[in-house]
Scaffold this motif. Structure first.
Motif, PDB file in Angstrom:
ATOM      1  N   UNK A   2      39.839  29.357   5.637  1.00 53.38           N
ATOM      2  CA  UNK A   2      39.904  28.205   4.747  1.00 53.38           C
ATOM      3  C   UNK A   2      40.634  27.027   5.384  1.00 53.38           C
ATOM      4  N   UNK A   3      40.398  25.846   4.855  1.00 47.40           N
ATOM      5  CA  UNK A   3      41.251  24.691   5.087  1.00 47.40           C
ATOM      6  C   UNK A   3      41.603  24.121   3.727  1.00 47.40           C
ATOM      7  N   UNK A   4      42.871  24.130   3.405  1.00 46.55           N
ATOM      8  CA  UNK A   4      43.362  23.629   2.123  1.00 46.55           C
ATOM      9  C   UNK A   4      44.270  22.438   2.379  1.00 46.55           C
ATOM     10  N   UNK A   5      44.044  21.351   1.642  1.00 42.45           N
ATOM     11  CA  UNK A   5      44.794  20.118   1.830  1.00 42.45           C
ATOM     12  C   UNK A   5      45.312  19.634   0.481  1.00 42.45           C
ATOM     13  N   UNK A   6      46.527  19.102   0.463  1.00 47.27           N
ATOM     14  CA  UNK A   6      47.087  18.488  -0.749  1.00 47.27           C
ATOM     15  C   UNK A   6      47.674  17.138  -0.370  1.00 47.27           C
ATOM     16  N   UNK A   7      47.422  16.132  -1.218  1.00 47.12           N
ATOM     17  CA  UNK A   7      47.996  14.819  -0.960  1.00 47.12           C
ATOM     18  C   UNK A   7      48.349  14.122  -2.272  1.00 47.12           C
ATOM     19  N   UNK A   8      49.248  13.162  -2.151  1.00 45.78           N
ATOM     20  CA  UNK A   8      49.715  12.387  -3.294  1.00 45.78           C
ATOM     21  C   UNK A   8      49.186  10.970  -3.206  1.00 45.78           C
ATOM     22  N   UNK A  20      44.075  18.325  -4.625  1.00 43.46           N
ATOM     23  CA  UNK A  20      43.854  19.450  -3.729  1.00 43.46           C
ATOM     24  C   UNK A  20      42.389  19.436  -3.319  1.00 43.46           C
ATOM     25  N   UNK A  21      42.121  19.681  -2.057  1.00 45.70           N
ATOM     26  CA  UNK A  21      40.746  19.756  -1.577  1.00 45.70           C
ATOM     27  C   UNK A  21      40.607  20.932  -0.623  1.00 45.70           C
ATOM     28  N   UNK A  22      39.419  21.515  -0.621  1.00 49.41           N
ATOM     29  CA  UNK A  22      39.183  22.693   0.203  1.00 49.41           C
ATOM     30  C   UNK A  22      37.699  22.789   0.545  1.00 49.41           C
ATOM     31  N   UNK A  23      37.377  23.727   1.416  1.00 54.97           N
ATOM     32  CA  UNK A  23      35.986  24.067   1.706  1.00 54.97           C
ATOM     33  C   UNK A  23      35.554  25.223   0.797  1.00 54.97           C
ATOM     34  N   UNK A  24      34.398  25.823   1.055  1.00 57.53           N
ATOM     35  CA  UNK A  24      33.869  26.881   0.189  1.00 57.53           C
ATOM     36  C   UNK A  24      33.423  28.123   0.950  1.00 57.53           C
ATOM     37  N   UNK A  25      33.824  28.262   2.192  1.00 51.37           N
ATOM     38  CA  UNK A  25      33.289  29.327   3.040  1.00 51.37           C
ATOM     39  C   UNK A  25      34.126  30.596   2.971  1.00 51.37           C
ATOM     40  N   UNK A  26      33.482  31.700   2.655  1.00 57.30           N
ATOM     41  CA  UNK A  26      34.070  33.036   2.760  1.00 57.30           C
ATOM     42  C   UNK A  26      33.516  33.684   4.024  1.00 57.30           C
ATOM     43  N   UNK A 192      42.166  11.134   3.650  1.00 55.02           N
ATOM     44  CA  UNK A 192      42.535  12.549   3.496  1.00 55.02           C
ATOM     45  C   UNK A 192      41.312  13.397   3.197  1.00 55.02           C
ATOM     46  N   UNK A 193      40.403  12.856   2.384  1.00 54.43           N
ATOM     47  CA  UNK A 193      39.167  13.568   2.047  1.00 54.43           C
ATOM     48  C   UNK A 193      38.158  13.485   3.189  1.00 54.43           C
ATOM     49  N   UNK A 194      38.030  12.306   3.808  1.00 56.43           N
ATOM     50  CA  UNK A 194      37.115  12.139   4.931  1.00 56.43           C
ATOM     51  C   UNK A 194      37.394  13.156   6.034  1.00 56.43           C
ATOM     52  N   UNK A 195      38.667  13.364   6.312  1.00 58.21           N
ATOM     53  CA  UNK A 195      39.039  14.255   7.414  1.00 58.21           C
ATOM     54  C   UNK A 195      38.540  15.673   7.166  1.00 58.21           C
ATOM     55  N   UNK A 196      38.634  16.132   5.919  1.00 62.56           N
ATOM     56  CA  UNK A 196      38.144  17.470   5.605  1.00 62.56           C
ATOM     57  C   UNK A 196      36.622  17.532   5.744  1.00 62.56           C
ATOM     58  N   UNK A 197      35.946  16.497   5.274  1.00 60.24           N
ATOM     59  CA  UNK A 197      34.488  16.444   5.441  1.00 60.24           C
ATOM     60  C   UNK A 197      34.111  16.462   6.922  1.00 60.24           C
TER      61      UNK A 197
END
Length: 278
Positions: A2-8, A20-26, A192-197
């Motif tokens: 997983x990659x889990x991110x939290x930002x204010x 909070x943002x994350x991916x969906x891969x198991x 913050x969201x772009x980076x996860x994408x």
């Protein structure tokens, strides 16, 4: 995993929201994968966001049970310490009974929790993390995390280093870095969201993939999950939805640029602002 991110997010009056943002891969030990796993949870009555990294099986089962129980409480926890006092015994009991295979190292995990607590007219936020290290012991640790004035304050999981690299370039495209109250360079919400994408779309981490998930806690008390539109499909918390179901879902939809989308047309929602990358 997983990659889990939290930002204010914040304005001059203080925090406006926590995301909070994350991916969906198991991913299984034999590297078989499933890109539709839920990794984020939101309680409306208890006003708590949850996400996890590491082992996916136990946290996904446990959080599904915990969220329902927390929502049914007559008196909800009013601080991070009260939440820890309530959750640790439940988590420890459940984990102690969880089966393990002889000779197989038990994977570790982290569960991140963000609370929205009413204080006067608005709500303030507190954050804590529950952690079990990989190995045979079931000892649990928890710690309360400080939330900076704005920006990313937690990155966890197998994609952590990839995300941090992507955050640097995404921040430059979003207008540059700023420094939070700890003197740490960070980025605004869209970067913050772009980076996860970017981590997902460039296959930076073998254990991070699938549609993005995002939940948020807002200063006005609203607790919200979001939909993600990706490559012509609609996803909500990892679940792929037919278009006729998605258009009837009472959530805000975003694309990889964090632009607000119309699920019916697949285009930018009327009146929504474009989020160009420089």
């Amino acid at each position: 995993m997983t990659t889990l991110v939290a930002w204010a997010a914040a304005d001059k009056a203080g925090h406006t929201a926590i995301y909070l943002a994350s991916d969906s891969k198991f991913t299984w030990p034999n590297l078989k994968k499933w890109n539709y796993g839920r990794k984020l949870y939101v309680t409306k009555k208890a006003a708590i966001l949850f996400g996890y990294t590491g082992d996916v099986l136990f946290p996904s089962i446990f959080l599904g049970q915990l969220v329902e129980s927390l929502e049914s409480l007559n008196d909800h926890p009013k601080s991070a310490q009260e939440l820890a006092d309530a959750v640790v015994p439940i988590l420890a009991t459940s984990l102690a009974a969880y089966p393990s295979e002889p000779g197989v190292v038990s994977p570790g995990f982290q569960i991140l929790a963000v609370m929205s607590i009413k204080e006067g007219v608005y709500f303030r936020f507190q954050c804590l993390i529950f952690e079990k290290m990989a190995g045979p012991r079931t000892e649990l640790l928890y710690r309360i995390l400080s939330i900076p004035d704005r920006g990313v304050f937690f990155v966890g999981g197998s994609g952590k280093s990839s995300y941090e690299k992507r955050l640097y370039s995404a921040s430059r495209e979003a207008g540059g870095f700023f420094y939070n109250d700890d003197g740490i360079a960070t980025a605004n919400s869209k970067a913050s969201f772009w980076a996860l994408a970017d981590v997902v779309n460039n296959n930076d981490d073998v254990y991070t993939g699938g549609p993005l998930q995002m939940v948020g806690a807002f200063r006005n008390g609203l607790m919200q999950s979001f939909g993600h539109m990706r490559r012509g499909s609609h996803y909500h918390l990892g679940l792929q939805l037919p278009k006729e179901v998605a258009v009837n879902l009472n959530v805000t939809w975003h694309n990889d640029r964090m632009e607000v989308m119309d699920p019916a047309t697949g285009e930018l929602k009327i009146g929504a602002q474009k989020q160009p990358r420089k």
